[in-house]
Enzyme design. Structure first.
Site, short mmCIF file in Angstrom:
data_model
loop_
_atom_site.label_atom_id
_atom_site.label_comp_id
_atom_site.label_asym_id
_atom_site.label_seq_id
_atom_site.Cartn_x
_atom_site.Cartn_y
_atom_site.Cartn_z
N ASP A 336 -26.29 10.35 11.40
CA ASP A 336 -26.63 8.95 11.65
C ASP A 336 -27.24 8.33 10.40
OD1 ASP A 336 -27.13 6.71 13.57
OD2 ASP A 336 -29.21 7.17 13.09
N GLU A 371 -22.12 8.72 8.82
CA GLU A 371 -22.12 7.27 9.05
C GLU A 371 -22.60 6.69 7.72
OE1 GLU A 371 -23.80 4.03 12.27
OE2 GLU A 371 -25.17 5.58 11.56
#
EC number: 3.2.1.196
Length: 657
Positions: A336, A371
Site C-alpha cells: 500500500d 501501489e
C-alpha cells in the site's frame, strides 16, 4: 521474585525456547525499558531489560510460557520539538508481537499527550501482547509459483468475500477458515483465478474518529501489530494463525497463490492527536519521518509516515515480510502507498528497503506488487519501481474507462494501454507482467457502479460526501442509480462486458475485483473503507450467474492465447499482434490519433478482437480466413463468418480462425 537474565539481542520480539522467553526491543533513544508481564488475575509485574546491545534492549525470563501477556514501558525524554515522546505511564505493544489480547478502543488513556505528557497510567485498559509458540504441520505444502504470464489476481476482503455465502457453514462465514472451504476454492478454480489477493490481515485498529461516529475501519489499512493476524477474522483469536495457515494450505493444494496487502507506510497512531499504541512511545524519532518542528511528515494522508530509510526500521519491515513468507507460506505482497518504501526522503530505486528485499533470498523469490504512489510531492512513481516489482497500472484503468464510457480516448492511447503500457514499463529488463492491469479495485467504484453512477454517493461515510475521488470516468447511461428500463440494463451490461474483455484479454497481469464478476454494487460509494455491512459484503444470492460465466469464459480464453501468456513484449512482425482498422488494413497515423473508435486486434494470428466503440452499428471487415465467434461471445456451434461482422454500438466480439 524471578529475575531477568540478559538474554540475546536477536531475533526481535518474544520467543519461547521451551524453558523461558527471550524478549528484545529496538529503541535508539530510550534510557530504560521495562518489560511488564501480567498474571492470570491481571496483576502487573515489571522487570528492567538488563541487556543493551547497541540499540537493542533484551532480557530472558526463565519459566515464562506461551500465553503470557506482556507489554513495555519505555523511559526517555519528552522533547516534542526533537521528536521524542517517551511516556512510561503508557503500556506499549511490542512491534513484533504475534498475538494481541484486548481491543483498541477510543479512550483518552490511550493517548500520550500532544504538547504535554499525559501521565495517567493506562495498563488496565491497554491491549496486551501474547507470547505464542509456533507448531504447525504444513505436510507437503509447496508454493504454486504460478508464472507471472499465467497469473490472474482476484482482490478480495476476508470477511466481505464469504460472510453472506449461503453454501459456507454459518459459523465460519467471514473468517480465514471460509477462504479454505471447498465451496470457495471450487468457485475460484472454476472462475480461473490463480492468485487470491487479500486486503490487510495484519491486526489493525479503527480510527477514533470512526468509532465516535459508530463506524469502523473495514478495509484494514490502519495497522497496529504487523506480525499479528487480525483476530476478528478468526473463529477463535487463539487459533487465528492455525486457521489462516489451514486456508493457505488448502488454497495451495488447489494451485492458488495467496498475496497479502500489507501496509508499511504508516501506523494506526495517526497524527500527534492520535492514539499511542507502540512505535511513538518506543522510539518516535527513529520509526517515523519527523519534520524540523517535531511533527510528522504526512506523506500518506494518515497522519504519519514510517521512515523506511532508517536501518532499524528497514530491519523491522524486512523481518515482518519474511515472517509472513516463512511462517505462513504466503506467495507475495501488494504494498500500500509503496512510494514510501523508496523515500530517502526522495524516491530512489536503490532505497534501503528495496535493496534489502532484492538481496534477501526469501523475499526476492515471491511476487511483489506496488501501489506506486503516495501523496507527497514526487509521490507518483508509476513505472519507476525496481525490476522485481510489478505495479498497479492506473493508466490502464483510466484508459479503459475513458475509451468505453467517455468515448474521448484515441485508438493509439487505447492500444498502448492494451499492450501492457510498454511506454511506462518496458525498461530495466522488466516484462509485460510488471503492469498490473485493473479496471476497478477496493478503492473506487465497483464495475457495476461504473456503469450506473456518474457521481460518488459517500454520504454514509459521515464526511458529507467530501471523501473519495471525483475522477471516476464513469457513465450512468442516462439514469443515476441501479435499475431502469430493459434497454438501459442491456446497455450497461454491454459496457460491463466490454470493460471485462479489455481487462482480461490485454497484455499485462489482470486483477479482478471480487464481486465484479457477478454485478456487486456499493450503491455509488467509491470509498467504502468504513462500511462493514451489506454495502460491501458480497451478496451471493443476488449474483448474476450469466456475468460470472462470461467472466470465467474470458479468463479461460486468455489462457489459450500465446501472445498473452508468454510474457514477452510485442514487437512488429513477431506474429503476436496486428492492429487493423475496420477494413482489416493496418491503421494509418491519422487513424491512430483521429480515426473512429473501431479497431481489430489480431493476437497470435488466430484470435481476433473486433471493437466498435462508436454510437452506430458498423460493418467490420474481418481479415482473410474462416472466422467463428467463440465463447463467451457465442455458443459452441457457430456459423463460419468469412467477411463481415455487424458490430453493434459500443460492442465487441472475439473470433478464432
Amino acid at each position: 521474585m524471578t529475575q531477568l537474565a540478559i538474554g540475546k539481542p536477536a531475533p526481535l520480539g518474544a520467543h519461547y525456547d521451551g524453558q523461558g522467553v527471550n524478549f528484545t526491543l529496538f529503541s535508539a533513544h530510550a534510557e530504560r525499558v521495562e518489560l511488564c508481564v501480567f498474571d492470570a488475575n491481571g496483576q502487573e509485574h515489571r522487570y528492567d531489560l538488563p541487556g543493551h546491545s547497541g540499540d537493542i534492549w533484551h532480557g530472558y525470563l526463565p519459566d515464562a510460557r506461551p500465553g503470557l501477556r506482556y507489554g513495555y514501558r519505555v523511559h526517555g525524554p519528552w522533547q516534542p520539538a526533537e521528536g521524542h515522546r517517551f511516556n512510561p505511564a503508557k503500556l506499549l505493544i511490542d512491534p513484533c508481537a504475534r498475538q494481541i489480547d484486548g481491543e483498541f478502543k477510543d479512550n483518552p488513556l490511550l493517548h500520550a499527550g500532544h504538547n504535554e505528557p499525559d501521565y495517567r497510567d493506562n495498563a488496565a485498559i491497554a491491549p496486551k501482547c501474547v507470547v505464542v509458540v509456533d507448531h504447525y504441520d504444513w505436510e507437503d505444502d509447496a508454493p504454486p509459483r504460478t508464472p507471472w504470464g499465467s497469473t490472474i489476481i482476484y482482490e478480495a476482503h476476508v470477511k466481505g468475500l464469504t460472510y453472506l455465502h449461503p453454501e459456507i457453514p454459518v459459523e465460519i462465514r467471514g473468517t480465514y477458515k471460509a477462504l479454505g472451504h471447498p465451496v470457495m476454492i471450487n468457485y475460484l478454480k472454476q472462475l480461473g483465478i490463480t492468485a487470491l489477493e487479500l486486503l490487510p490481515v495484519a491486526q489493525f485498529a479503527s480510527e477514533p474518529r470512526l468509532q465516535r461516529m459508530g463506524l469502523s475501519n473495514y478495509w484494514g489499512y490502519n495497522p497496529v501489530a504487523m506480525f499479528a493476524l487480525h483476530p476478528a477474522y478468526a473463529c477463535s483469536p487463539e487459533t487465528a494463525l492455525h486457521e489462516f495457515r489451514d486456508a493457505i494450505k488448502a488454497l495451495h493444494k488447489a494451485g492458488i497463490e495467496v498475496i497479502l496487502d500489507i501496509v508499511l507506510n504508516h501506523s494506526a497512531e495517526l497524527d500527534l492527536d492520535g492514539p499511542l499504541f507502540s512505535l511513538r512511545g518506543i522510539d518516535n524519532r527513529s520509526y517515523y519521518w519527523i519534520r524540523e518542528d517535531g511533527d510528522y511528515h504526512n506523506w500518506t494522508g494518515c497522519g504519519n509516515t514510517l521512515n523506511l530509510s532508517h536501518p532499524a526500521v528497514v530491519d523491522y519491515a524486512s523481518a515482518c515480510l519474511r515472517y509472513w513468507v516463512e511462517t505462513c507460506h504466503v506467495d507475495g505482497f501488494r504494498f500500500d502507498l509503496a512510494a514510501v518504501m523508496g523515500r530517502t526522503p526522495e524516491f530512489r530505486q536503490d532505497a534501503p528497503l528495496f535493496t534489502a528485499i532484492q538481496n534477501c533470498p526469501v523475499l526476492s523469490q515471491v511476487k511483489l506488487i506496488a501501489e506506486p504512489w503516495d501523496i507527497a510531492p514526487g509521490g507518483y512513481q508509476v513505472g519507476n519501481f525496481p525490476p522485481l516489482f510489478a505495479e498497479w497500472n492506473d493508466h490502464f484503468r483510466d484508459a479503459a474507462r475513458r475509451f468505453w464510457l467517455h468515448y474521448d480516448l484515441p485508438l493509439g492511447a487505447f492500444a498502448g494501454r492494451f499492450a501492457a503500457s510498454s511506454d511506462v514499463f518496458k525498461r530495466n529488463g522488466r516484462l509485460p507482467s510488471a503492469a498490473i492491469n485493473l479496471v476497478t479495485a477496493h478503492d473506487g467504484f465497483t464495475l457495476r457502479d461504473c456503469v450506473c453512477f456518474n457521481h460518488k454517493h459517500n454520504e454514509a461515510n459521515g464526511e458529507e460526501n467530501r471523501d473519495g475521488t471525483n475522477n471516476n470516468y464513469s457513465n450512468n447511461h442516462g439514469k443515476e442509480g441501479l435499475g431502469g428500463s430493459l434497454d438501459l440494463v442491456e446497455r450497461r451490461r454491454d459496457s460491463i462486458h466490454a470493460l471485462l474483455t479489455t481487462l482480461l484479454l490485454s497484455q499485462g497481469t489482470p486483477m479482478l475485483l471480487a464481486g465484479d464478476e457477478h454485478g456487486h454494487s456499493q450503491h455509488g460509494n467509491n470509498n467504502a473503507y468504513c462500511q462493514d455491512n451489506q454495502l460491501t459484503w458480497l451478496d451471493w444470492s443476488q449474483a448474476s450467474s450469466g456475468l460470472t460465466a462470461f467472466t470465467a469464459a474470458l479468463i479461460h480464453l486468455r489462457k489459450r492465447i500465446p501472445a498473452l501468456v508468454e510474457n514477452r513484449w510485442w514487437e512488429e512482425g513477431d506474429g503476436n499482434v496486428r492492429w487493423l482498422n475496420r477494413y482489416a488494413q493496418p491503421l494509418s497515423t491519422d487513424e491512430w490519433q483521429n480515426g473512429p473508435k473501431q479497431l481489430q486486434i489480431l493476437l497470435s494470428d488466430r484470435f481476433l478482437i473486433a471493437i466498435n466503440a462508436t454510437l452506430e452499428v458498423t460493418e467490420i471487415v474481418l481479415p482473410a480466413g474462416e472466422w467463428h465467434a467463440i465463447p463467451p461471445f457465442a455458443g459452441e456451434d457457430n456459423p463460419v463468418i468469412t467477411a463481415v461482422w455487424q458490430g453493434p454500438a459500443h460492442g465487441l466480439c472475439v473470433f478464432q480462425r
